[in-house]
Design an enzyme around this catalytic site. Structure first.
Site, PDB file in Angstrom:
ATOM      1  N   ASP A 264       0.835  -1.204   0.000  1.00 46.95           N
ATOM      2  CA  ASP A 264       0.000   0.000   0.000  1.00 46.95           C
ATOM      3  C   ASP A 264       0.867   1.251   0.000  1.00 46.95           C
ATOM      4  O   ASP A 264       0.667   2.172  -0.767  1.00 46.95           O
ATOM      5  CB  ASP A 264      -0.959   0.006   1.214  1.00 46.95           C
ATOM      6  CG  ASP A 264      -0.253  -0.147   2.564  1.00 46.95           C
ATOM      7  OD1 ASP A 264       0.959  -0.469   2.595  1.00 46.95           O
ATOM      8  OD2 ASP A 264      -0.922   0.053   3.588  1.00 46.95           O
TER       9      ASP A 264
ATOM     10  N   ASP B 274       6.803   3.749   3.616  1.00 50.56           N
ATOM     11  CA  ASP B 274       6.981   4.908   4.490  1.00 50.56           C
ATOM     12  C   ASP B 274       8.454   4.907   4.933  1.00 50.56           C
ATOM     13  O   ASP B 274       9.315   5.411   4.211  1.00 50.56           O
ATOM     14  CB  ASP B 274       5.979   4.755   5.645  1.00 50.56           C
ATOM     15  CG  ASP B 274       5.979   5.902   6.629  1.00 50.56           C
ATOM     16  OD1 ASP B 274       6.324   7.019   6.238  1.00 50.56           O
ATOM     17  OD2 ASP B 274       5.621   5.686   7.800  1.00 50.56           O
TER      18      ASP B 274
ATOM     19  N   ASP C 169      -5.617   2.566   6.534  1.00 46.24           N
ATOM     20  CA  ASP C 169      -6.456   2.906   7.688  1.00 46.24           C
ATOM     21  C   ASP C 169      -5.871   4.030   8.521  1.00 46.24           C
ATOM     22  O   ASP C 169      -4.665   4.308   8.476  1.00 46.24           O
ATOM     23  CB  ASP C 169      -6.643   1.691   8.593  1.00 46.24           C
ATOM     24  CG  ASP C 169      -5.403   1.403   9.434  1.00 46.24           C
ATOM     25  OD1 ASP C 169      -4.304   1.331   8.851  1.00 46.24           O
ATOM     26  OD2 ASP C 169      -5.527   1.292  10.668  1.00 46.24           O
TER      27      ASP C 169
ATOM     28  N   ARG D 130     -10.647   2.262   5.662  1.00 48.92           N
ATOM     29  CA  ARG D 130     -10.110   1.419   4.596  1.00 48.92           C
ATOM     30  C   ARG D 130     -11.064   1.346   3.415  1.00 48.92           C
ATOM     31  O   ARG D 130     -10.644   1.130   2.272  1.00 48.92           O
ATOM     32  CB  ARG D 130      -9.850  -0.006   5.105  1.00 48.92           C
ATOM     33  CG  ARG D 130      -8.721  -0.119   6.113  1.00 48.92           C
ATOM     34  CD  ARG D 130      -8.352  -1.583   6.317  1.00 48.92           C
ATOM     35  NE  ARG D 130      -7.582  -1.799   7.528  1.00 48.92           N
ATOM     36  CZ  ARG D 130      -6.264  -1.658   7.641  1.00 48.92           C
ATOM     37  NH1 ARG D 130      -5.566  -1.275   6.600  1.00 48.92           N
ATOM     38  NH2 ARG D 130      -5.648  -1.894   8.786  1.00 48.92           N
TER      39      ARG D 130
HETATM   40  P1  IMP Z   1       6.927   1.321   6.788  1.00 49.32           P
HETATM   41  O1  IMP Z   1       7.236   2.478   7.699  1.00 49.32           O
HETATM   42  O2  IMP Z   1       7.421   1.606   5.377  1.00 49.32           O
HETATM   43  O3  IMP Z   1       7.474   0.048   7.334  1.00 49.32           O
HETATM   44  O4  IMP Z   1       5.344   1.215   6.692  1.00 49.32           O
HETATM   45  C1  IMP Z   1       4.644   0.241   7.414  1.00 49.32           C
HETATM   46  C2  IMP Z   1       3.165   0.295   7.181  1.00 49.32           C
HETATM   47  O5  IMP Z   1       2.660   1.412   7.874  1.00 49.32           O
HETATM   48  C3  IMP Z   1       2.647   0.447   5.756  1.00 49.32           C
HETATM   49  O6  IMP Z   1       2.608  -0.741   5.024  1.00 49.32           O
HETATM   50  C4  IMP Z   1       1.251   0.981   6.035  1.00 49.32           C
HETATM   51  O7  IMP Z   1       0.348  -0.068   6.264  1.00 49.32           O
HETATM   52  C5  IMP Z   1       1.465   1.806   7.284  1.00 49.32           C
HETATM   53  N1  IMP Z   1       1.533   3.235   6.937  1.00 49.32           N
HETATM   54  C6  IMP Z   1       2.616   3.999   6.746  1.00 49.32           C
HETATM   55  N2  IMP Z   1       2.273   5.268   6.407  1.00 49.32           N
HETATM   56  C7  IMP Z   1       0.918   5.282   6.379  1.00 49.32           C
HETATM   57  C8  IMP Z   1      -0.067   6.286   6.072  1.00 49.32           C
HETATM   58  O8  IMP Z   1       0.231   7.448   5.734  1.00 49.32           O
HETATM   59  N3  IMP Z   1      -1.359   5.900   6.170  1.00 49.32           N
HETATM   60  C9  IMP Z   1      -1.748   4.643   6.518  1.00 49.32           C
HETATM   61  N4  IMP Z   1      -0.877   3.678   6.791  1.00 49.32           N
HETATM   62  C10 IMP Z   1       0.449   3.991   6.721  1.00 49.32           C
END
Ligand code: IMP
Length: 181
Positions: free
Chosen positions: A104, A107, A163, A169
């Protein structure tokens, strides 16, 4: 009847359903061209990528297998932890096959990095990543992103599978919620 989101809860619609649909079609065309004649396994990352995965696989017109993993990393409603937990693994045999991870959002990149390393243990022929959203300004670890739908700034977004506190969602658009940064 309850509604998904009140209009005053939304500060800005960043990508509406029509714009998302067009971009998903473009990504599908790129994937079709790249994987002709390959043995492709598409792995959606639950829960956030369930809507994107469902739409994207219907724009892929070569034979594929679809599977899902679930990864959890949240400590607060908008911040992820450094620790990633695998709560559902793939069942499909991926050894020697081409794998495309459907995310999705990338981040910090920690979740995707963890998943790539986890899948590589089974020696797939290749592992590439297709993420609907990408926040370059928040990235902390290197993640190879072959396909990106849209880049976003440091803003927290919701809708189209993503979410906030477990909700939104089912919103067809991707939005910035008022008071959620
Ligand atoms: P990571 O920081 O790249 O490991 O992101 C982990 C997870 O955090 C992602 O797969 C999303 O499910 C969730 N996430 C990160 N940023 C957002 C956002 O802006 N909205 C919703 N979920 C987020």
């Amino acid at each position: 009847m309850d509604i998904v989101v009140r209009s005053d809860e939304i500060e800005q619609v960043l990508f509406d359903a029509e714009v998302i649909g067009r971009r998903v079609g473009e990504l599908g065309r790129l994937i079709n061209a790249a994987y002709v004649g390959k043995d492709l396994v598409v792995i959606g990352v639950l829960k956030g990528a369930f809507v994107f995965t469902a739409d994207l696989v219907r724009r892929i017109n070569i034979p594929i297998e679809v599977d899902f993993v679930e990864l959890v990393s949240y400590v607060t409603e908008t911040e992820t932890s450094d620790e990633v937990f695998l709560t559902k693994d793939v069942k499909t045999n991926i050894s020697g096959r081409d794998v495309l991870i459907i995310e999705d959002i990338v981040d910090t990149g920690l979740t995707t990095r963890f998943l790539i390393d986890h899948l590589n243990i089974r020696e797939p022929a290749s592992v590439e990543v297709c993420s609907l959203l990408y926040k370059p300004a928040r990235q902390r670890v290197n993640v190879p992103l072959t396909y990106v739908g849209f880049k976003v700034g440091k803003v927290f977004v919701a809708g189209y599978g993503l979410d906030y506190a477990g909700k939104y969602r089912n919103l067809p658009d991707i939005v910035k919620l008022r008071g959620v940064d």
